[in-house]
Motif scaffolding. Structure first.
Motif, PDB file in Angstrom:
ATOM      1  N   CYS A 167       4.782   6.199  -0.387  1.00  0.00           N
ATOM      2  CA  CYS A 167       3.903   6.749   0.286  1.00  0.00           C
ATOM      3  C   CYS A 167       4.905   6.790   1.502  1.00  0.00           C
ATOM      4  O   CYS A 167       5.486   5.906   2.769  1.00  0.00           O
TER       5      CYS A 167
ATOM      6  N   ASP B 207      10.402   6.937   9.601  1.00  0.00           N
ATOM      7  CA  ASP B 207      11.247   7.094   8.031  1.00  0.00           C
ATOM      8  C   ASP B 207      12.876   7.259   8.477  1.00  0.00           C
ATOM      9  O   ASP B 207      12.907   8.104   8.677  1.00  0.00           O
TER      10      ASP B 207
ATOM     11  N   TYR C   9      12.212   1.176   0.888  1.00  0.00           N
ATOM     12  CA  TYR C   9      10.989   1.278   0.110  1.00  0.00           C
ATOM     13  C   TYR C   9      11.824   1.787  -1.006  1.00  0.00           C
ATOM     14  O   TYR C   9      11.278   1.353  -2.131  1.00  0.00           O
TER      15      TYR C   9
ATOM     16  N   GLU D 155       6.337   7.277   5.773  1.00  0.00           N
ATOM     17  CA  GLU D 155       5.449   8.068   6.504  1.00  0.00           C
ATOM     18  C   GLU D 155       6.015   8.182   7.394  1.00  0.00           C
ATOM     19  O   GLU D 155       7.833   8.308   7.897  1.00  0.00           O
TER      20      GLU D 155
ATOM     21  N   SER E 121       0.672  -0.821  -0.218  1.00  0.00           N
ATOM     22  CA  SER E 121       0.446   0.010   0.046  1.00  0.00           C
ATOM     23  C   SER E 121       0.926   1.699  -0.186  1.00  0.00           C
ATOM     24  O   SER E 121       0.346   2.385  -0.335  1.00  0.00           O
ATOM     25  N   ARG E 122       2.338   0.885   0.444  1.00  0.00           N
ATOM     26  CA  ARG E 122       2.557   2.385   0.581  1.00  0.00           C
ATOM     27  C   ARG E 122       3.919   2.746  -0.683  1.00  0.00           C
ATOM     28  O   ARG E 122       4.213   3.271  -1.828  1.00  0.00           O
TER      29      ARG E 122
END
Length: 957
Positions: free
Chosen positions: A113, A118, A126, A115, A48-49
């Motif tokens: 995305c 991080d 990511y 967060e 989802s990220r």
């Protein structure tokens, strides 16, 4: 091959995107799973990220913003920075979807995305997965190996940078919610890649404030595209599309109201659209829209204010006591000394304040946020709220803003201060434009208190008049006059003047011209009143104040009634008095309108000086006096138009928007806008502007004679421009019909001298007569043009606007040249230059008729007192390119000019004789003559003018 490769992928997107109803966003999580599957074993990654969330339906796509992103992604970094709820994530997701649909075979832009929490290692994990999806779209192990799975070492970064730089197409990486990164070091590796991949990596980032990027360095290097709230804001058409998508239909006025209240804020608009579905009267609900709407208030508190530090939130709440603030006012309200830094940060970084760009800067909150902050302010203890009002009153009173000071003095319950402000500062309380306060009117003292002090009653009458409550203002004025007998004699002597001031304020706010005339006359009649010696309150009623305020009121009446000469004289006299009295607000009113009248007359230098002086006055700061400042900007727009500076003219015309709502400023602005469209080659747009303006200024029955004269004069200016436009489009028939159907000029004023016989015309007819002559010249009938052209050299022509007189003189010169009378053409052109030079006119020459450039060039040969100006005009006038036969070109010289001959050729452009050229070059005159003969021979010319023209064709000079 085009290594950038990006431009061709999105050519059709702007036209292919529908306005509303984008279906579900594509699910590309299989690509993400493939990318994450190839990473070494480690902590699990959330798909989802790495994919954009599907936004709630319906989605309204806005092609203008996708075009901005298309253009921005050509640079290394595109930054979307705005507060919460401005549609950043939705826009990026929609744009990414459009990119995928336009080029399905190409790798989609990577998505990540960010967060909270991080750090370098987690973020890079990511980032590695996201980069693999674009750097390794086909799953090649060699390409995957170049993307490390943790924060990379310098040598690994260099390997990855080299791999990305070798790509044919740029890799696009989207980072959403970048503001959640609190450690700038977490992005060090990404910034290294941006610098060393030869622009094969393009970053598109979105966030709120405090973004950890080297924004200043990127901006200075030209590597940054910025998209902020101004661009993200919904336009009126986009708001209408959004409401339609939600099944809501409202009139255009309601859409404008929504745009004004929300300023295009996407989150608020979506909340409104959802709420309107259940409203029986959507238009009425929109009219009352404010922060009392629970969903809007909740979003503002949870997403906007909650992200602020407590001191910044408290600053905004205290600043909500005023509608606009500057650093000095906020320091006075908070007792601090750092407001300038904090306000700038809230505007630039957080995007929660708008600033006016002035020095000092003034700031304001968006309307809905301001509503919420005022509601929170109302929960303060009464004594604390009263203290804030009195702090504001003190600051405003000491900084030249008595209208605001009076309002806050009443709100703080300080009746003595309110009365002193009225008595001492009444000249600055006279209103010259409409001020709409969003806060509730302040409470006033009781009737018993007012009855005990008639001057306090007058101050209360002024406040209620400024609040828009005419009935309450009249009642307070009645109370004041009923108890005036109780005043001691020194104060009773000035009471009549103060009553005249209140009546003038009420009449101006009521737009009652006759009442304004009577009140102004009564005020001017008090000039003989002696100052109130021994009065407990200072009295500002000096003679200069009375002349400034009364004279300005009468000059405004003259302007509105069409007496331009009377208005010009009235504003000039009132301006002198306002400067003598030290009243900058009144000075601004007079200077701005006098500047526009001077620009209309053609006095460009005087108009420019007056307009710039007006805009430098303090009342122009902080969104105040916008109508008056608009007059000054409109004057500058006219000046720039006549000097052929279209970019500056357009900018000033935009800034003059507030004044354009007032006649006759609106007609002058339309005339200016039409000429700008004409000069830009958009004749259709120019025609639409003129037709709309003429419809607005068509005949109106029942007007006073002076007003009818003004209507006729303005309509004649617009008609002449429309005639000129039709002839430029080749529509000679329509142009002639418009001239023939022109209404007769109204009778002249009794004090206007009659025109002399022999071709002289009135100022009113001159513009149309010149336009009619130009029609015939363009139609190929110079004799008819000469018959129609008015005598611009007649004594009565001195009353014409200078641009009209210049146009007539230049047409006269062209007609003389076509008739073979070069001597008269030269003399006429020289006189036109004499008229144009002092004020810097260029447009009549640069946008003149064909043949004018040759006449100007001939003046360089024959000699002119304006050699520098003419030389510049010759270079500026574009010569229409004539179609040449295929393969044809300018024949080169059989024998090139020597260096010395080229030097002498340059002197031949001037008015210097051979003797003077010889003196300049320290050679004999015979040497110069020899070189000149050689120049003529090589250029195949027989005289100086022909040689210069031939040299220009060959680009030798």
């Amino acid at each position: 091959m085009n290594r950038s490769g990006w431009g061709n992928r999105r050519r059709r997107i702007g036209g292919a995107i529908a306005s509303v109803g984008v279906g579900r966003m594509p699910d590309d999580r299989s690509a993400v799973r493939a990318a994450t599957a190839r990473r070494p074993v480690g902590p699990p990654l959330l798909p989802s990220r790495l994919t954009p969330a599907v936004p709630p339906e319906p989605v309204v796509l806005r092609p203008r913003l996708t075009r901005l992103l298309d253009e921005g992604v050509a640079r290394p970094v595109t930054l979307l920075r705005a507060p919460a709820g401005w549609g950043k994530t939705t826009l990026l997701a929609a744009w990414r979807r459009a990119v995928v649909e336009a080029a399905p075979a190409a790798p989609a832009p990577a998505w990540l995305c960010v967060e909270f929490g991080d750090d370098s290692d987690r973020l890079w994990t990511y980032l590695a997965a996201a980069l693999r999806s674009v750097a390794d779209p086909d799953g090649e192990p060699a390409a995957a190996a170049s993307v490390p799975d943790r924060a990379p070492r310098p040598d690994e970064l260099e390997v990855l940078a080299a791999a990305l730089a070798a790509r044919e197409r740029p890799a696009v990486l989207i980072l959403d919610d970048l503001h959640r990164i609190t450690d700038p070091a977490a992005l060090a590796g990404l910034e290294f890649l941006l610098r060393h991949t030869e622009q094969r990596l393009r970053l598109v980032a979105a966030g709120r404030s405090g973004l950890p990027l080297a924004v200043q360095r990127l901006r200075l290097a030209g590597e940054l595209t910025e998209i902020g709230p101004d661009e993200l804001a919904f336009t009126g058409d986009e708001i209408a599309d959004l409401l339609t998508a939600h099944g809501v239909a409202v009139p255009a006025a309601a859409v404008r109201r929504l745009r004004q209240r929300t300023e295009g804020w996407a989150a608020a608009l979506r909340i409104v659209a959802l709420a309107l579905r259940d409203q029986p009267d959507p238009q009425r609900w929109i009219a009352g829209l404010g922060a009392d709407q629970p969903e809007i208030a909740g979003y503002l508190r949870e997403e906007v204010l909650a992200s602020l530090e407590t001191p910044d939130r408290e600053l905004l709440r205290r600043a909500a006591i005023a509608e606009t603030v500057c650093a000095g006012l906020v320091d006075a309200l908070t007792g601090g000394t750092d407001a300038e830094t904090r306000l700038s940060a809230l505007a630039e970084n957080a995007g929660l304040l708008h600033h006016d760009g002035g020095r000092p800067a003034w700031y304001r909150c968006p309307p809905l946020l301001a509503d919420l902050l005022r509601r929170e302010l109302g929960r303060l203890p009464a004594e604390e709220l009263r203290d804030l009002h009195l702090r504001a009153a003190g600051w405003y009173g000491g900084n030249g803003r008595p209208v605001d000071a009076l309002r806050h003095a009443f709100a703080g319950g300080d009746w003595v201060r309110a009365t002193d402000l009225f008595v001492a500062r009444w000249p600055d309380l006279v209103p010259y434009d409409r001020i709409v306060h969003t806060a509730a009117p302040p409470a006033l003292p009781s009737a018993e208190v007012v009855a005990g002090d008639p001057e306090l009653a007058l101050a209360a009458a002024v406040q209620r008049a400024l609040d828009g409550d005419a009935d309450a203002a009249r009642e307070h004025l009645r109370l004041a006059t009923a108890h005036a007998h109780a005043l001691p004699e020194p104060r009773r002597a000035r009471f009549g003047r103060l009553v005249a001031v209140v009546e003038l304020i009420q009449a101006q706010l009521a737009d009652d011209a006759e009442a304004v005339r009577v009140a102004a006359a009564q005020l001017l009649a008090t000039r003989s009143v002696a100052p109130a010696a021994g009065a407990p309150r200072a009295d500002a009623g000096g003679d200069a104040d009375v002349r400034a305020v009364g004279g300005t009121a009468l000059a405004l009446l003259a302007l509105g009634g069409g007496d331009l000469a009377g208005a010009t004289a009235g504003f000039a006299a009132a301006l002198t008095a306002a400067r003598e009295a030290g009243r900058p607000r009144t000075e601004l009113v007079c200077a701005s309108r006098w500047a526009l009248l001077a620009a209309v007359r053609g006095e460009l230098r005087a108009a420019e000086e007056a307009a710039r002086a007006a805009l430098a006055l303090p009342p122009c700061q902080g969104w105040s006096a916008q109508v008056d400042c608009g007059y000054a900007y409109l004057a500058l727009a006219l000046v720039a138009l006549h000097r052929d500076q279209p970019t500056e003219a357009e900018a000033n015309l935009t800034l003059a928007a507030a004044a354009r709502r007032e006649p006759p400023a609106g007609a002058v602005a339309a005339w200016c806008a039409a000429h700008l469209r004409y000069d830009a080659g958009d004749l259709a747009a120019a025609h639409r502007v003129l037709v709309a303006a003429r419809a607005q200024w068509s005949d109106r029955s029942g007007e006073p004679t002076a007003a009818a004269n003004l209507r006729a004069e303005v309509d004649m200016w617009l008609l002449a421009a429309e005639v000129d436009l039709h002839s430029a489009r080749g529509d000679t028939r329509t142009a002639r019909e418009l001239v023939a159907a022109a209404p007769p000029a109204p009778p002249p004023r009794p004090d206007t001298p009659l025109p002399r016989p022999g071709g002289a015309v009135s100022r009113l007819d001159a513009a149309l007569a010149v336009a009619a002559a130009r029609v015939e010249l363009r139609a190929g009938d110079p004799r008819a043009a000469a018959r129609l052209l008015p005598d611009w050299s007649a004594a009565s022509a001195e009353a014409w606007p200078l641009p009209v007189r210049l146009d007539a003189a230049l047409l006269d010169a062209l007609l003389a040249a076509r008739d073979g009378d070069d001597r008269r053409a030269g003399r006429t052109l020289e006189r036109a230059l004499d008229l144009a030079a002092p004020d810097g006119y260029r447009r009549p020459f640069t946008r003149g008729e064909p043949g004018l450039r040759d006449l100007l060039a001939a003046r360089l040969d024959a000699g002119t007192a304006h050699w520098s100006m003419v030389s510049d005009l010759v270079r500026a006038v574009e010569v229409p390119a004539e179609p040449a036969p295929a393969g044809a070109s300018v024949a080169p010289l059989d024998e090139p000019l020597t260096e010395r001959e080229l030097t002498i050729l340059r002197y031949l452009q001037s008015i210097l004789s051979n003797v003077e050229i010889a003196a300049e070059l320290s050679v004999s005159v015979n040497t110069v003559k020899t070189h000149v003969r050689n120049i003529y021979r090589k250029l195949d010319a027989t005289r100086r003018r022909d040689a210069v023209r031939r040299a220009r064709d060959l680009h030798l000079i």
